[in-house]
Structure formats: structure tokens, C-alpha cells
Design a protein around this motif. Structure first.
Motif, PDB file in Angstrom:
ATOM      1  N   GLU A  67       0.836  -1.206   0.000  1.00  0.00           N
ATOM      2  CA  GLU A  67       0.000   0.000   0.000  1.00  0.00           C
ATOM      3  C   GLU A  67       0.866   1.249   0.000  1.00  0.00           C
ATOM      4  O   GLU A  67       0.618   2.200  -0.737  1.00  0.00           O
ATOM      5  N   LYS A  68       1.896   1.233   0.840  1.00  0.00           N
ATOM      6  CA  LYS A  68       2.820   2.370   0.877  1.00  0.00           C
ATOM      7  C   LYS A  68       3.571   2.476  -0.447  1.00  0.00           C
ATOM      8  O   LYS A  68       3.856   3.579  -0.930  1.00  0.00           O
TER       9      LYS A  68
ATOM     10  N   THR B  24       1.367   4.297  -2.939  1.00  0.00           N
ATOM     11  CA  THR B  24       1.358   5.736  -2.645  1.00  0.00           C
ATOM     12  C   THR B  24       2.664   6.382  -3.095  1.00  0.00           C
ATOM     13  O   THR B  24       2.681   7.462  -3.681  1.00  0.00           O
ATOM     14  N   TYR B  25       3.753   5.686  -2.808  1.00  0.00           N
ATOM     15  CA  TYR B  25       5.075   6.174  -3.199  1.00  0.00           C
ATOM     16  C   TYR B  25       5.169   6.287  -4.714  1.00  0.00           C
ATOM     17  O   TYR B  25       5.653   7.285  -5.261  1.00  0.00           O
TER      18      TYR B  25
ATOM     19  N   THR C 220       2.768   6.663  -6.851  1.00  0.00           N
ATOM     20  CA  THR C 220       1.915   7.748  -7.333  1.00  0.00           C
ATOM     21  C   THR C 220       2.639   9.093  -7.224  1.00  0.00           C
ATOM     22  O   THR C 220       2.631   9.899  -8.164  1.00  0.00           O
ATOM     23  N   THR C 221       3.272   9.319  -6.074  1.00  0.00           N
ATOM     24  CA  THR C 221       4.035  10.561  -5.889  1.00  0.00           C
ATOM     25  C   THR C 221       5.222  10.601  -6.842  1.00  0.00           C
ATOM     26  O   THR C 221       5.549  11.650  -7.412  1.00  0.00           O
TER      27      THR C 221
END
Length: 211
Positions: A35-36, A39-40, A42-43
């Protein structure tokens, strides 16, 4: 010849930057932090879009440079999961009116995190843009172990490391001063506490504001 050398230095910066970000994504995958990792990623994709948009530009606005650094700080804060905090302050300066070579700030933030904060185990990185005697100052400040201890650690472990990103930045700022005929310089301060012990590092990049 100066233009050709400047172009070659710009071309070296993006691969260096992307390589380190991909290493962070790889580490999250190895730790099964999916999950992290998403997110990573995406950034990171937002960061890559910014890099592509600026790839063929000799200079970008300081606003775009600071936004790139914010993405990087977000990525590394996720990567190290709370081991360091960061702040970004710009003192209400019109960052879009100031132009700089792309990716001149990020290598110093990278050094602050990887060679100052992480070896200590925790800390804080500050990115501050201010004005001093008519010049724009970009300050990267950390409360890490300091350059002297960092170098001792590398020597003790038999690792000889020279920051490619920082060296490229210094070279590009020198060229920028020649090409644009404006003042640009870097000052590195080894901070000490009241007992004379290392208390981190402060880097000040000084630029003459666009006329």
C-alpha cells in the motif's frame, strides 16, 4: 563550449535523481509494504512528470524547483517511515519570478537525509527560501551527524563515497554564473552545539534575483 558542457551536466542529473527514487520503491517492495509502495509510486509519477516537463529547459522557476524538492521530501519521508521530519518555508517570496538551473537543490537535501539524519536515527530537514542583502538564499539545514563524523564513518567502513549530485550542482552553478553573468554561490556550514560537537550541516545557495 560552455553551453555544451551545461547541457551535458543537466543530462547527468535526471538519471541520478531517478535512480535513487527507484531504489526507494524497490526497498518498499522488498519489505512487502504494498500500500505504501503504491502511494510512493503515485508521488514518484508526479515527480517524473515534472522532470520530463523541465528536461529540455536550461532554467526553471524557483517555484518549480521547490515543488520538485517537496515531492522528493515526501517520497523519502514515506521511505524512512517517520525517521525524519521536514519543513519548507518560502517567506512569501515570488518564487515564479526567480529562475534557477533545474535540480540544484535536491542533491543537498538527499545528502542531509542519507548522510546526516539516517546515520543518527532521527532528525529534521529544513528547506528555507529567504532574502539577504538583495540576494535570494536557499537554505538546506539538518541536525544530523555532520560532515566530519559522516566522513569518519565512511573511512572506518572502507567506503569512499563522493556525492555525484552535489558535485554536479556545484559545477552547474559555476557554469550558470559564467553563462548568465550573475552571482551564484554555495556555502557549507558545519554546525556546532554549545559544547563544540557536530550539530548538523547548513548549506546556503545564494543567487542574484532576476532583474
Amino acid at each position: 563550449m560552455l553551453e555544451m558542457e551545461a547541457k551535458a551536466l543537466r543530462a547527468q542529473m535526471n538519471p541520478h535523481f531517478v535512480f535513487n527514487s527507484l531504489n526507494s520503491i524497490k526497498a518498499l517492495m522488498q519489505q512487502n509494504q504494498n500500500e505504501k509502495g503504491v502511494t510512493y509510486l503515485t508521488t514518484f509519477s508526479k515527480l517524473i512528470r515534472t522532470l520530463f516537463n523541465n528536461a529540455d529547459k536550461k532554467e526553471i522557476t524557483l517555484y518549480d524547483e521547490i515543488e520538485t524538492c517537496k515531492f522528493y521530501l515526501q517520497l523519502e519521508a514515506m521511505r524512512f517511515d517517520g525517521k525524519f521530519s521536514y519543513i519548507v518555508e518560502t517567506d512569501s517570496i515570488d518564487l515564479k519570478a526567480i529562475h534557477v538551473p533545474a535540480l540544484i537543490v535536491q542533491p543537498f537535501i538527499e545528502n542531509a537525509i542519507w548522510h546526516g539524519i539516517i546515520p543518527r536515527g532521527a532528525g529534521k530537514v529544513s528547506l528555507i527560501v529567504s532574502k539577504e542583502n538583495g540576494d535570494v538564499q536557499i537554505i538546506i539545514d539538518d541536525d544530523g551527524i555532520g560532515r566530519e563524523v559522516s566522513q569518519q564513518n565512511k573511512s572506518a567502513s572502507g567506503i569512499i563515497h563522493e556525492s555525484k549530485g552535489v558535485n554536479l550542482t556545484q559545477s552547474r552553478l559555476k557554469l550558470d554564473s559564467l553563462l548568465q553573468q550573475r552571482k551564484a554561490g554555495i556555502k557549507i556550514i558545519d554546525k556546532k552545539d554549545e559544547n563544540g560537537k557536530a550539530a548538523g550541516t547548513r548549506v546556503i545557495i545564494s543567487l542574484t534575483e532576476d532583474s
